[in-house]
Design a protein around this motif. Structure first.
Motif, PDB file in Angstrom:
ATOM      1  N   THR A  54      27.526  -1.746 162.731  1.00 52.50           N
ATOM      2  CA  THR A  54      27.527  -3.071 163.347  1.00 52.50           C
ATOM      3  C   THR A  54      28.825  -3.244 164.128  1.00 52.50           C
ATOM      4  OG1 THR A  54      26.238  -3.936 161.490  1.00 52.50           O
ATOM      5  CG2 THR A  54      27.299  -5.545 162.920  1.00 52.50           C
ATOM      6  N   PRO A  55      28.798  -3.005 165.444  1.00 50.57           N
ATOM      7  CA  PRO A  55      30.029  -3.117 166.249  1.00 50.57           C
ATOM      8  C   PRO A  55      30.551  -4.548 166.288  1.00 50.57           C
ATOM      9  CG  PRO A  55      28.245  -2.012 167.462  1.00 50.57           C
ATOM     10  CD  PRO A  55      27.642  -2.623 166.247  1.00 50.57           C
ATOM     11  N   ALA A  56      31.855  -4.661 166.494  1.00 50.83           N
ATOM     12  CA  ALA A  56      32.453  -5.995 166.638  1.00 50.83           C
ATOM     13  C   ALA A  56      31.881  -6.672 167.878  1.00 50.83           C
ATOM     14  CB  ALA A  56      33.971  -5.866 166.757  1.00 50.83           C
ATOM     15  N   PRO A  57      31.576  -7.967 167.800  1.00 51.28           N
ATOM     16  CA  PRO A  57      31.011  -8.679 168.955  1.00 51.28           C
ATOM     17  C   PRO A  57      31.978  -8.689 170.136  1.00 51.28           C
ATOM     18  CG  PRO A  57      30.765  -9.972 166.943  1.00 51.28           C
ATOM     19  CD  PRO A  57      31.673  -8.834 166.609  1.00 51.28           C
ATOM     20  N   MET A  58      31.423  -8.640 171.336  1.00 51.03           N
ATOM     21  CA  MET A  58      32.197  -8.754 172.573  1.00 51.03           C
ATOM     22  C   MET A  58      31.579  -9.845 173.433  1.00 51.03           C
ATOM     23  SD  MET A  58      33.014  -4.844 173.851  1.00 51.03           S
ATOM     24  CE  MET A  58      34.009  -5.452 175.212  1.00 51.03           C
ATOM     25  N   THR A  59      32.400 -10.767 173.917  1.00 52.04           N
ATOM     26  CA  THR A  59      31.914 -11.802 174.831  1.00 52.04           C
ATOM     27  C   THR A  59      32.405 -11.488 176.229  1.00 52.04           C
ATOM     28  OG1 THR A  59      31.898 -13.468 173.081  1.00 52.04           O
ATOM     29  CG2 THR A  59      31.895 -14.269 175.343  1.00 52.04           C
ATOM     30  N   LEU A  60      31.458 -11.333 177.149  1.00 54.91           N
ATOM     31  CA  LEU A  60      31.767 -10.895 178.508  1.00 54.91           C
ATOM     32  C   LEU A  60      31.161 -11.862 179.521  1.00 54.91           C
ATOM     33  CD1 LEU A  60      30.755  -7.176 177.893  1.00 54.91           C
ATOM     34  CD2 LEU A  60      33.102  -8.023 178.011  1.00 54.91           C
ATOM     35  N   THR A  61      31.756 -11.886 180.701  1.00 55.70           N
ATOM     36  CA  THR A  61      31.216 -12.698 181.794  1.00 55.70           C
ATOM     37  C   THR A  61      30.275 -11.848 182.634  1.00 55.70           C
ATOM     38  OG1 THR A  61      33.268 -13.989 181.873  1.00 55.70           O
ATOM     39  CG2 THR A  61      31.795 -14.135 183.776  1.00 55.70           C
ATOM     40  N   MET A  67      28.341 -16.432 180.496  1.00 50.54           N
ATOM     41  CA  MET A  67      28.915 -15.671 179.391  1.00 50.54           C
ATOM     42  C   MET A  67      27.816 -15.021 178.551  1.00 50.54           C
ATOM     43  SD  MET A  67      32.057 -16.155 180.038  1.00 50.54           S
ATOM     44  CE  MET A  67      32.867 -15.454 178.601  1.00 50.54           C
ATOM     45  N   VAL A  68      28.100 -13.787 178.113  1.00 49.34           N
ATOM     46  CA  VAL A  68      27.143 -13.026 177.300  1.00 49.34           C
ATOM     47  C   VAL A  68      27.882 -12.447 176.102  1.00 49.34           C
ATOM     48  CG1 VAL A  68      25.597 -11.042 177.237  1.00 49.34           C
ATOM     49  CG2 VAL A  68      25.769 -12.410 179.326  1.00 49.34           C
ATOM     50  N   THR A  69      27.332 -12.635 174.914  1.00 52.16           N
ATOM     51  CA  THR A  69      27.911 -12.043 173.707  1.00 52.16           C
ATOM     52  C   THR A  69      27.043 -10.891 173.244  1.00 52.16           C
ATOM     53  OG1 THR A  69      28.887 -14.142 172.999  1.00 52.16           O
ATOM     54  CG2 THR A  69      28.618 -12.453 171.317  1.00 52.16           C
ATOM     55  N   LEU A  70      27.659  -9.728 173.109  1.00 51.10           N
ATOM     56  CA  LEU A  70      26.966  -8.533 172.636  1.00 51.10           C
ATOM     57  C   LEU A  70      27.461  -8.216 171.235  1.00 51.10           C
ATOM     58  CD1 LEU A  70      27.171  -6.335 175.847  1.00 51.10           C
ATOM     59  CD2 LEU A  70      25.243  -7.696 175.040  1.00 51.10           C
ATOM     60  N   GLY A  71      26.522  -8.061 170.303  1.00 49.56           N
ATOM     61  CA  GLY A  71      26.895  -7.803 168.920  1.00 49.56           C
ATOM     62  C   GLY A  71      26.946  -9.086 168.123  1.00 49.56           C
ATOM     63  N   GLY A  72      27.054  -8.936 166.803  1.00 48.83           N
ATOM     64  CA  GLY A  72      27.057 -10.104 165.943  1.00 48.83           C
ATOM     65  C   GLY A  72      25.651 -10.664 165.777  1.00 48.83           C
ATOM     66  N   ALA A  73      25.535 -11.703 164.965  1.00 48.00           N
ATOM     67  CA  ALA A  73      24.225 -12.308 164.706  1.00 48.00           C
ATOM     68  C   ALA A  73      23.695 -12.999 165.960  1.00 48.00           C
ATOM     69  CB  ALA A  73      24.339 -13.303 163.562  1.00 48.00           C
TER      70      ALA A  73
END
Length: 201
Positions: A54-61, A67-73
């Protein structure tokens, strides 16, 4: 008379031996043919996070969806497809991705990822009408997943756990990632190997 009978028996024996050899050769060819026509799923490699990690979440533009969050719930599973304007296979797959985004939207969220020249990326978005699919530019994301070849895809479930990944060259290989999630096997290759072992035992 005995000579004729012995000759006939000899001929029949040779025919039986020939039929046995032909049967064994045919059986071997059927096995080879089965291996060749076994569906080939996404080509799994050892790059990036491991399956089950389970990779650490990343929030990217993104370039087109905020904004897009990849990873996490997440509410849905997430498919991240790494592409590039210079990748011909990527361009072939983009219409497929657009179709999958519409067809699987009840459970799947698709994100396209790349890095490099932003104008070229925006041109790709416009050319393939990708406004409805988030398109992020992040060198760090590619480094985190150690993307070496394209198109490379990672499928995460709702908990952000990687359930399948691999190089993608066709719709069938893309769908094999979904099959991996549903079946619990990491790939079609994994499924075939485990079933072959089960049959042999």
């Amino acid at each position: 008379m005995n000579t004729v009978i012995l000759f006939a028996l000899g001929v029949l024996s040779l025919l039986v031996v020939f039929l046995i050899i032909a049967f064994l050769a045919l059986s071997r060819q059927v096995g080879v043919l089965f291996e060749r026509i076994t569906p080939v799923g996404a080509m799994i490699n050892n790059n990036g996070p491991e399956l089950g990690e389970t990779p650490a979440p990343m929030t990217l533009t993104s370039l087109n969806q905020g904004m897009v969050t990849l990873g996490g719930a997440q509410e849905k599973s997430t498919l991240v497809l790494f592409v590039a304007p210079s990748c011909p296979i990527c361009k072939v797959l983009l219409p497929v991705i657009s179709g999958l985004q519409r067809q699987e939207q009840s459970w799947l969220h698709v994100v396209l990822a790349s890095d490099g020249d932003e104008p070229a990326q925006r041109e790709l978005i416009a050319q393939h009408k990708l406004d409805n699919i988030p398109y992020v530019l992040s060198q760090q994301l590619g480094l985190n997943y150690r993307v070496a070849k394209l198109p490379f895809s990672v499928l995460m479930d709702e908990d952000g756990t990687i359930v399948s990944k691999g190089l993608i060259n066709s719709r069938e290989q893309l769908e094999s990632l979904f099959n991996a999630k549903e079946s619990g096997f990491s790939s079609l290759q994994d499924f075939s190997e485990k079933n072959t072992v089960s049959v042999s035992h």
